[in-house]
Write a protein that holds these residues in place. Structure first.
Motif, PDB file in Angstrom:
ATOM      1  N   HIS A   1       0.836  -1.207   0.000  1.00  0.00           N
ATOM      2  CA  HIS A   1       0.000   0.000   0.000  1.00  0.00           C
ATOM      3  C   HIS A   1       0.865   1.250   0.000  1.00  0.00           C
ATOM      4  N   ILE A   2       0.381   2.274  -0.688  1.00  0.00           N
ATOM      5  CA  ILE A   2       1.133   3.535  -0.757  1.00  0.00           C
ATOM      6  C   ILE A   2       0.242   4.697  -0.333  1.00  0.00           C
ATOM      7  N   ASN A   3       0.920   5.740   0.125  1.00  0.00           N
ATOM      8  CA  ASN A   3       0.242   7.012   0.363  1.00  0.00           C
ATOM      9  C   ASN A   3       0.065   7.665  -1.012  1.00  0.00           C
TER      10      ASN A   3
ATOM     11  N   ILE B   1       1.130  11.434  -1.541  1.00  0.00           N
ATOM     12  CA  ILE B   1       2.568  11.681  -1.711  1.00  0.00           C
ATOM     13  C   ILE B   1       3.009  11.246  -3.107  1.00  0.00           C
ATOM     14  N   ALA B   2       2.512  10.077  -3.542  1.00  0.00           N
ATOM     15  CA  ALA B   2       2.893   9.586  -4.875  1.00  0.00           C
ATOM     16  C   ALA B   2       2.453  10.586  -5.947  1.00  0.00           C
TER      17      ALA B   2
ATOM     18  N   MET C   1       4.772  13.675  -5.869  1.00  0.00           N
ATOM     19  CA  MET C   1       6.124  13.435  -6.377  1.00  0.00           C
ATOM     20  C   MET C   1       6.113  13.184  -7.882  1.00  0.00           C
ATOM     21  N   LEU C   2       5.101  12.490  -8.368  1.00  0.00           N
ATOM     22  CA  LEU C   2       5.093  12.119  -9.789  1.00  0.00           C
ATOM     23  C   LEU C   2       4.669  13.283 -10.682  1.00  0.00           C
TER      24      LEU C   2
ATOM     25  N   LEU D   1       6.281   1.944  -9.660  1.00  0.00           N
ATOM     26  CA  LEU D   1       5.038   1.488  -9.015  1.00  0.00           C
ATOM     27  C   LEU D   1       4.689   0.104  -9.545  1.00  0.00           C
TER      28      LEU D   1
ATOM     29  N   ARG E   1      15.086  -7.006  -0.770  1.00  0.00           N
ATOM     30  CA  ARG E   1      16.348  -7.727  -0.976  1.00  0.00           C
ATOM     31  C   ARG E   1      16.335  -9.145  -0.396  1.00  0.00           C
TER      32      ARG E   1
END
Lengths: 285, 280
Positions: free
Chosen positions: B11-13, B16-17, B20-21, B169, B224
């Protein structure tokens, strides 16, 4: 004593020192109008961050006859200035540097000690590492400067604290990373957490100026802040936006915090030294 | 589901995305000395999201939407793309590629669907770069992180673009951001398809769902994890090994071609400047 701090949360242009000097001068004019006593610019504010092979082209010498350094020295008769640049020494070694200018004099230059060279960072490829961590006297008291990765290592602010710094001046070019569902990027959360920790541990003011803008796909998140000697934010949370933030700090707050919480009085650097000598000896260093 | 549920970590905020984009798009176009963009609209969610972000960043009047159907393209693709054009008020062009593609395709009666798909993707790139000059705008990328990692794209086709706003994304996150930006419901809900032949779907071709593979890729790439550690989280060994093999095998699609070094200073090796450095 009260002191008006300005944080020039600016967007430096990559590799264009002339354009960036103009941005500095514009910020200085605006800050002077607002009664700022000390104006802090971000890391590498004169050059941009990922300069790569541009390093020799954009490095300057820290002397009054350098046209850029000289211009900022002159401006420091109006207000104190901390800014970021690439410092070239006499033998063509290059450092990521922060200078503190006041009254037409350069009071101190700090060379970045910790050069991140991992993941998206490649500073060790281009720069020499600084060898000193020193506090210095200003007309407002004794301050210390650190640059980005420097304050990801607790030893740097600790040494400045032990050297008498009551205000820690940090600046950075911290790229945005770690988007998740929370209200801030995880990278921003981390920096804000450590800065609050230093304010709490050292009962000092922690002033942090971070840049904004983009370099290739990397964004810089801004969020410049001031932490009080009790660890609370006096100023924070202006993310991504190019702006000049101004806030007054009350240096007497340091004494009040230390009366309540005498961590500096009780700190035992001699113990630290003895134990560190033992540890280093044991490890054969 | 037998493995650890990674979905919550994807899940993303979205606010904010979005910030920024749109900032990235505006910055990249401005650094190129332009104010406009060209975008190929397929009717799918990725190009629709790129179009929404571009319109917000640049103003709808500066984003040229180009529909480039082939004779087998579905009607839904065209109408879904039109919905985006109408919703945002974008200037648009429709340039069918059938008459460009078929003279080549018909010379090879045995031509596979993959080859035909690649030709279509590359012809669309040719059109977009031609419009880039005519419209004085940069060609907007529409690739997401999942397909970029899996190499589910055509080199010099859909990967031939000037900037990549949504390539960090995962598809799952593209869906989340698209829903937050209010994309048309028909686009949000339909199964992802490259629409290169009738009935094609991404998930049918890949053999797994985006919802599933995004969780694995998140562990392998963002966190990772080793292949063994991902298997320890409960993902099936053949799935993990197959996906990671695919990521590695397609790395050439994500990098510039190697330059054979001869001189003391060679482009790509030790001639190092950011793409953003314009020379001032």
């Amino acid at each position: 004593m009260r002191l008006n701090i300005g944080l020039a949360q600016m967007y430096p242009e990559l590799g264009d020192v002339r354009a960036n000097l103009d941005k500095h001068l514009a910020n200085i004019d605006l800050a002077a109008e607002k009664g700022v006593d000390l104006l802090v610019f971000p890391e590498l504010s004169l050059t941009g961050y990922q300069v790569q092979d541009l390093v020799p082209e954009v490095a300057i010498r820290a002397t009054p006859d350098d046209p850029v350094f000289g211009a900022l020295l002159e401006q420091s008769r109006r207000l104190d200035i901390m800014f970021g640049f690439i410092h070239e020494d006499r033998r063509q070694r290059f450092y990521i540097a922060a200078a503190y200018l006041s009254g037409g004099e350069c009071l101190h230059i700090h060379h970045k000690v910790y050069l991140p060279t991992y993941a998206m960072f490649d500073e060790g490829r281009y720069f020499d590492a600084g060898e000193h961590v020193r506090a210095f006297d200003t007309r407002f008291g004794r301050f210390g400067m650190a640059i980005c990765e420097d304050f990801w290592h607790v030893s740097t602010p600790y040494l400045l604290w032990m050297d008498g710094a009551d205000v820690l001046l940090f600046h950075s070019a911290s790229p945005s990373r770690g988007l998740d569902a929370s209200d801030r990027l995880s990278g921003s959360r981390w920096v804000e957490l450590v800065n609050q920790s230093y304010g709490s541990f050292f009962t000092t003011y922690v002033v942090h100026c971070n840049r904004v803008g983009y370099e290739d796909g990397k964004n810089f998140w801004g969020g410049s802040s001031i932490v009080e000697p009790d660890g609370d934010f006096l100023l924070h949370g202006t993310y991504f936006e190019e702006t000049l933030l101004v806030r007054q700090i009350d240096l007497n707050q340091i004494h009040r915090a230390r009366s309540r919480l005498p961590l500096l009085r009780d700190e035992n650097p001699a113990l630290l030294l003895r134990e560190m000598e033992r540890i280093l000896k044991r490890d054969g260093a | 589901m037998s493995h650890t549920d990674i979905t919550p970590r994807l899940h993303i905020n979205t606010e904010i995305a979005r910030r920024m984009l749109t900032g990235f798009i505006h910055d990249q176009i401005a650094k190129a000395g332009m104010k406009r963009a060209v975008i190929g609209l397929s009717g799918g969610i990725d190009s629709a999201l790129s179009a929404y972000l571009s319109a917000e960043a640049l103003g709808a009047e500066n984003v040229l939407a180009v529909r480039m159907p082939y004779e087998t393209s579905s009607e839904d693709s065209l109408s879904d793309a039109q919905q985006v054009i109408d919703a945002l008020g974008l200037p648009s062009l429709t340039l069918p590629i059938t008459e460009m593609a078929n003279p080549l395709i018909h010379q090879f009666p045995e031509m596979s669907g993959l080859r035909k798909g690649n030709i279509m993707a590359r012809l669309r790139m040719v059109i977009l770069y031609d419009q880039s000059v005519a419209w004085e705008g940069l060609v907007m990328g529409t690739s997401n992180k999942t397909e970029f990692l899996l190499g589910y794209s055509t080199i010099y086709g859909d990967s031939g673009v000037a900037l990549q706003p949504i390539a960090d994304l995962y598809k799952t996150q593209v869906r989340e951001l698209s829903a937050a930006l209010g994309l048309p419901a028909s686009i949000l809900q339909k199964p992802p398809s490259a629409d290169l032949w009738v009935g094609q779907t991404d998930e049918g071709e890949l053999g797994y769902t985006y919802a599933e593979v995004d969780q694995l890729l998140y562990l392998l790439v963002d966190e990772r994890y080793t292949v063994e550690e991902a298997i320890d989280e409960g993902f099936e060994r053949p799935f993990v090994e197959g996906v990671w093999r695919r990521v590695k095998r397609n790395h050439f699609k994500r990098t510039m071609p190697n330059i054979a070094k001869l001189s003391r200073r060679t482009i790509g090796h030790d001639f190092l400047y950011l793409r953003d450095y314009a020379g001032g």
